[in-house]
Write an enzyme that holds these catalytic residues in place. Structure first.
Site, PDB file in Angstrom:
ATOM      1  N   ARG A  75     -16.251  -0.904 -19.759  1.00  9.63           N
ATOM      2  CA  ARG A  75     -15.115   0.022 -19.678  1.00  9.63           C
ATOM      3  C   ARG A  75     -14.027  -0.333 -20.689  1.00  9.63           C
ATOM      4  NH1 ARG A  75     -14.061   1.804 -13.424  1.00  9.63           N
ATOM      5  NH2 ARG A  75     -15.966   2.994 -13.193  1.00  9.63           N
ATOM      6  N   ASP A 114      -1.309  10.145  -9.881  1.00 14.47           N
ATOM      7  CA  ASP A 114      -2.366   9.174 -10.155  1.00 14.47           C
ATOM      8  C   ASP A 114      -1.833   8.168 -11.171  1.00 14.47           C
ATOM      9  OD1 ASP A 114      -5.637   9.260  -9.586  1.00 14.47           O
ATOM     10  OD2 ASP A 114      -5.059   8.067 -11.336  1.00 14.47           O
TER      11      ASP A 114
HETATM   12  C1  LIG Z   1     -12.009   7.689  -6.596  1.00 11.62           C
HETATM   13  S1  LIG Z   1     -10.546   8.519  -7.062  1.00 11.62           S
HETATM   14  C2  LIG Z   1     -10.199   9.460  -5.600  1.00 11.62           C
HETATM   15  C3  LIG Z   1      -9.768  10.870  -5.928  1.00 11.62           C
HETATM   16  C4  LIG Z   1      -9.517  11.752  -4.688  1.00 11.62           C
HETATM   17  N1  LIG Z   1      -8.440  11.233  -3.881  1.00 11.62           N
HETATM   18  C5  LIG Z   1     -10.759  11.909  -3.860  1.00 11.62           C
HETATM   19  O1  LIG Z   1     -10.854  11.343  -2.771  1.00 11.62           O
HETATM   20  O2  LIG Z   1     -11.690  12.589  -4.317  1.00 11.62           O
HETATM   21  C6  LIG Z   1      -9.338   7.189  -6.940  1.00 11.62           C
HETATM   22  C7  LIG Z   1      -8.100   7.445  -7.800  1.00 11.62           C
HETATM   23  O3  LIG Z   1      -7.103   6.484  -7.469  1.00 11.62           O
HETATM   24  C8  LIG Z   1      -6.390   6.168  -8.655  1.00 11.62           C
HETATM   25  N2  LIG Z   1      -5.711   4.874  -8.481  1.00 11.62           N
HETATM   26  C9  LIG Z   1      -6.253   3.635  -8.429  1.00 11.62           C
HETATM   27  N3  LIG Z   1      -5.281   2.716  -8.305  1.00 11.62           N
HETATM   28  C10 LIG Z   1      -4.109   3.391  -8.261  1.00 11.62           C
HETATM   29  C11 LIG Z   1      -2.748   2.995  -8.135  1.00 11.62           C
HETATM   30  N4  LIG Z   1      -2.399   1.703  -8.060  1.00 11.62           N
HETATM   31  N5  LIG Z   1      -1.809   3.947  -8.130  1.00 11.62           N
HETATM   32  C12 LIG Z   1      -2.147   5.259  -8.224  1.00 11.62           C
HETATM   33  N6  LIG Z   1      -3.409   5.704  -8.343  1.00 11.62           N
HETATM   34  C13 LIG Z   1      -4.385   4.775  -8.362  1.00 11.62           C
HETATM   35  C14 LIG Z   1      -7.454   6.150  -9.733  1.00 11.62           C
HETATM   36  O4  LIG Z   1      -6.927   6.339 -11.026  1.00 11.62           O
HETATM   37  C15 LIG Z   1      -8.383   7.276  -9.292  1.00 11.62           C
HETATM   38  O5  LIG Z   1      -8.137   8.483  -9.981  1.00 11.62           O
END
Ligand SMILES: C[S@@+](CC[C@H](N)C(=O)[O-])C[C@H]1O[C@@H](n2cnc3c(N)ncnc32)[C@H](O)[C@@H]1O
Length: 286
Positions: A47, A158
């Site tokens: 990545r 996000d």
């Molecule tokens: C797997 S996706 C989930 C998307 C959606 N909530 C769903 O359930 O389909 C997780 C998201 O959390 C975000 N994320 C991870 N750590 C984070 C943080 N510290 N603050 C904000 N967003 C975060 C990632 O960038 C990613 O887009």
């Protein structure tokens, strides 16, 4: 004797040394709450490979040194480590609950000229928040008009700036249309090139912002419901519990919290909610 070429450490983009992986894991945890287990070393290396090239680094160690010292490079690297998998109407029972329980309350609030605020925290590319917007708008023209005329706003945030930008753009590949109930797709999406775009009315309900859930939240008004799904799975228990308590503070009494299928409320946070469905919680009234 095995004569196959083995690249020297640092020459293969996936070749992140154990020491450098440890540095990255510490940074990802401290800045974004992400827990990177040792088994993820090759994945993390791959990545970061794009970052290595983008920053003109000849090997991973040089990139890791930049990540440590340069906040801009660090932020891009952390964003590259996020997992953004999502889809429309993922965990569809949540949207059934919204349609049958939350939406009628929201319509009542709108008719009483009250403000309605919803939050998709960890929104990725927007499929979750637009599923919510389309569910709220529904299939009844008069109800949709009432919602659109009311003080209703959905916030999507996000950590990853690229997914935030994609969400605001709201263009998705044709295959994703199959995840959306046909009547809602018919009313609230439009064709765009080979794919589709969320229509202007549903888009107009939503605003996207980059926000790290570990940082301060510059958000004034409380929410009627928060979706924070499949984001805490990347955090450790202490970070998750702290976040869940903060989410509770941002909900109105009786407000709803929707979490991912493999997540659960932890420690003190569990005291702040009652369970009202599968991974659906209500903030207890004071
Ligand atoms: C797997 S996706 C989930 C998307 C959606 N909530 C769903 O359930 O389909 C997780 C998201 O959390 C975000 N994320 C991870 N750590 C984070 C943080 N510290 N603050 C904000 N967003 C975060 C990632 O960038 C990613 O887009």
């Amino acid at each position: 004797m095995n004569t196959a070429f083995v690249p020297a450490e640092g020459t293969d983009p996936r070749d992140l040394s154990v020491a450098d992986f440890t540095v990255i894991a510490r940074i990802a945890h401290a800045h974004a709450g992400l827990v990177l287990h040792p088994g993820k070393r090759v994945l993390v290396g791959s990545r970061l490979a794009k970052q290595m090239r983008a920053n003109g680094c000849s090997d991973m160690h040089a990139l890791v040194t930049k990540i440590v010292h340069d906040p801009v490079v660090r932020r891009a690297a952390i964003e590259a480590l996020t997992t953004n998998h999502t889809r429309f109407f993922r965990e569809s029972h949540h949207f059934t609950h919204v349609a049958t329980t939350l939406r009628p309350r929201i319509l009542d609030a709108v008719r009483a000229r009250k403000r309605v605020r919803l939050w998709s925290a960890g929104s990725s590319t927007g499929e979750e928040v637009y599923s919510l917007a389309m569910t709220l708008l529904g299939e009844e023209a008069a109800e949709a008009r009432a919602l659109l005329a009311g003080d209703v706003a959905l916030l999507a945030t996000d950590l990853n700036a690229q997914v935030v930008e994609a969400g605001a753009h709201a263009v998705y590949p044709a295959e994703a249309l199959a995840d959306i109930p046909p009547a809602l797709a018919e009313s609230w999406t439009e064709q765009e090139g080979a794919g589709f775009r969320i229509g202007a009315q549903a888009r107009g309900l939503v605003r996207f912002r980059r926000l790290n859930l570990l940082d301060e939240w510059p958000i004034a008004s409380p929410f009627d419901a928060i979706f924070c799904r499949n984001t805490m799975i990347y955090f450790d228990a202490a970070t998750t519990e702290r976040l869940q308590c903060r989410l509770a503070q941002k909900l109105v009494p009786g407000g709803y919290l929707y979490i991912g299928h493999s997540e659960r409320l932890l420690g003190a946070a569990a005291e702040l909610f009652t369970s009202v469905g599968q991974t659906i919680y209500r903030k207890v009234e004071a």
